[in-house]
Design an enzyme around this catalytic site. Structure first.
Site, mmCIF file in Angstrom:
data_model
loop_
_atom_site.group_PDB
_atom_site.id
_atom_site.type_symbol
_atom_site.label_atom_id
_atom_site.label_comp_id
_atom_site.label_asym_id
_atom_site.label_seq_id
_atom_site.Cartn_x
_atom_site.Cartn_y
_atom_site.Cartn_z
ATOM 1 N N VAL A 107 40.572 45.925 34.990
ATOM 2 C CA VAL A 107 39.734 47.107 35.216
ATOM 3 C C VAL A 107 40.324 48.345 34.530
ATOM 4 O O VAL A 107 39.930 49.467 34.830
ATOM 5 C CB VAL A 107 39.579 47.371 36.733
ATOM 6 C CG1 VAL A 107 38.804 46.234 37.393
ATOM 7 C CG2 VAL A 107 40.931 47.562 37.420
ATOM 8 N N HIS A 123 35.186 42.446 36.715
ATOM 9 C CA HIS A 123 35.475 43.118 37.985
ATOM 10 C C HIS A 123 35.219 44.621 37.935
ATOM 11 O O HIS A 123 35.662 45.347 38.822
ATOM 12 C CB HIS A 123 36.924 42.854 38.401
ATOM 13 C CG HIS A 123 37.190 41.409 38.713
ATOM 14 N ND1 HIS A 123 38.451 40.874 38.744
ATOM 15 C CD2 HIS A 123 36.332 40.397 39.008
ATOM 16 C CE1 HIS A 123 38.368 39.584 39.043
ATOM 17 N NE2 HIS A 123 37.096 39.271 39.205
ATOM 18 N N CYS A 131 29.071 55.939 44.638
ATOM 19 C CA CYS A 131 28.835 56.246 46.043
ATOM 20 C C CYS A 131 28.120 55.058 46.684
ATOM 21 O O CYS A 131 27.041 54.656 46.226
ATOM 22 C CB CYS A 131 27.990 57.511 46.197
ATOM 23 S SG CYS A 131 27.590 57.889 47.927
#
Length: 303
Positions: A107, A123, A131
């Site tokens: 990531v 990932h 959010c």
């Protein structure tokens, strides 16, 4: 413990396979250890740190405060990491036309920074924040600026441990409890989460399908720097094995896919991949050799 050198005879066999093109590459955390980002497991395959799970993160604000306080302090060091020789070789293999597709479990965005394109981030990425309440997305830099505004001087005054695989650090509980959470600029909720797949959370189906498409259209699956302990990556090894497709794994230590792999090298990725590139006639300058090992690509002062 010194890093073992690659088996050159086995590497020659893998180079011959790569030379045929249409290679699907799957990379894991071991790809970035030479950039100073530790992996979850050492060469023995045992997990060294316990990451926060999705269930813990969503259990309440205290868990999110624990995550974001540690992540905020660690972000500057994590974001300062740079691609290493292995990342640059992968980008060169893609540039030279050997690669059908690149799937990463990482990531950190270092493949893209090294020049790779169309990277399928299985990932997700730490560079974006989501959010969970209203699906607003913001860049990580915006999130970090807001956390710095709400917690002036916090990252400079707390005592920290070493950086962890997800970019956070260990902190004293007293420091964690004093940290102020940021809220969503659209809905006001405190459910902001890095746009990555946590343990206990499923990889989106469309991403998995896209990865399978890359693997199915390949002649060789080349696994780099992954212990394959989690099913999200191991499934592609199982799938290729069932299809009778050759599978080459280069990483430190044992992997879950060792019995399915047709070719296996236990060695450091930097040296292995630079040597592989040379066997394929790619003579780019991927990095300097320092005491027998390839430089990590870390900026000065980052340890």
């Amino acid at each position: 413990m010194s890093t073992p050198h690659p088996d050159l005879a086995e590497l020659e066999v893998i180079a011959d396979l790569v030379a045929g093109g249409r290679v699907a590459i799957l990379t894991g955390a071991g790809m970035s250890t030479e950039s100073g980002i530790p992996d979850y497991r050492g060469p023995d395959g045992q997990r060294r740190v316990e990451p926060m799970t999705y269930q813990q993160f969503t259990s309440g604000p205290e868990s999110r405060r624990r995550y974001w306080s540690r992540a905020h302090v660690g972000w500057a060091r994590f974001a300062a990491s740079r691609p290493n020789a292995g990342h640059r070789v992968v980008a060169a293999l893609q540039r030279e036309g050997f690669v059908r597709g690149l799937v990463t479990q990482n990531v950190d965005g270092l493949h893209q920074e090294a020049g790779a394109t169309d990277v399928l981030e299985l990932h997700g990425t730490l560079s974006q924040v989501r959010c969970l309440t209203c699906e607003e997305r913001i860049p990580r830099e915006v999130m970090e600026a807001e956390l710095a505004r709400l917690n002036p001087g916090f990252a400079d005054r707390v005592r920290t441990g070493e950086i962890r695989p997800d970019g956070d650090v260990s902190l004293d509980e007293a420091d964690v409890s004093a940290f102020v959470l940021a809220t969503c600029r659209r809905c006001g909720a405190d459910t902001l989460k890095p746009h990555v797949v946590y343990f206990g959370e499923n990889v989106p189906r469309d991403r998995v399908a896209a990865a399978y498409e890359i693997v199915d259209d390949s002649r060789l699956l080349l696994v780099l720097g992954s212990s394959l302990k989690v099913m999200s990556g191991y499934r592609f090894v199982r799938h290729s094995h069932k299809a009778g497709r050759p599978i080459a794994v280069i990483t430190r230590g044992r992997t879950r896919g060792d019995t399915e792999a047709t070719h296996r090298i236990d060695a450091g990725l930097g040296e292995s991949l630079v040597t592989l590139a040379g066997m394929l006639g790619i003579d780019d300058d991927f990095g300097q050799v320092v005491d027998g090992e390839y430089a990590t690509g870390l900026p000065l002062g980052l340890t």
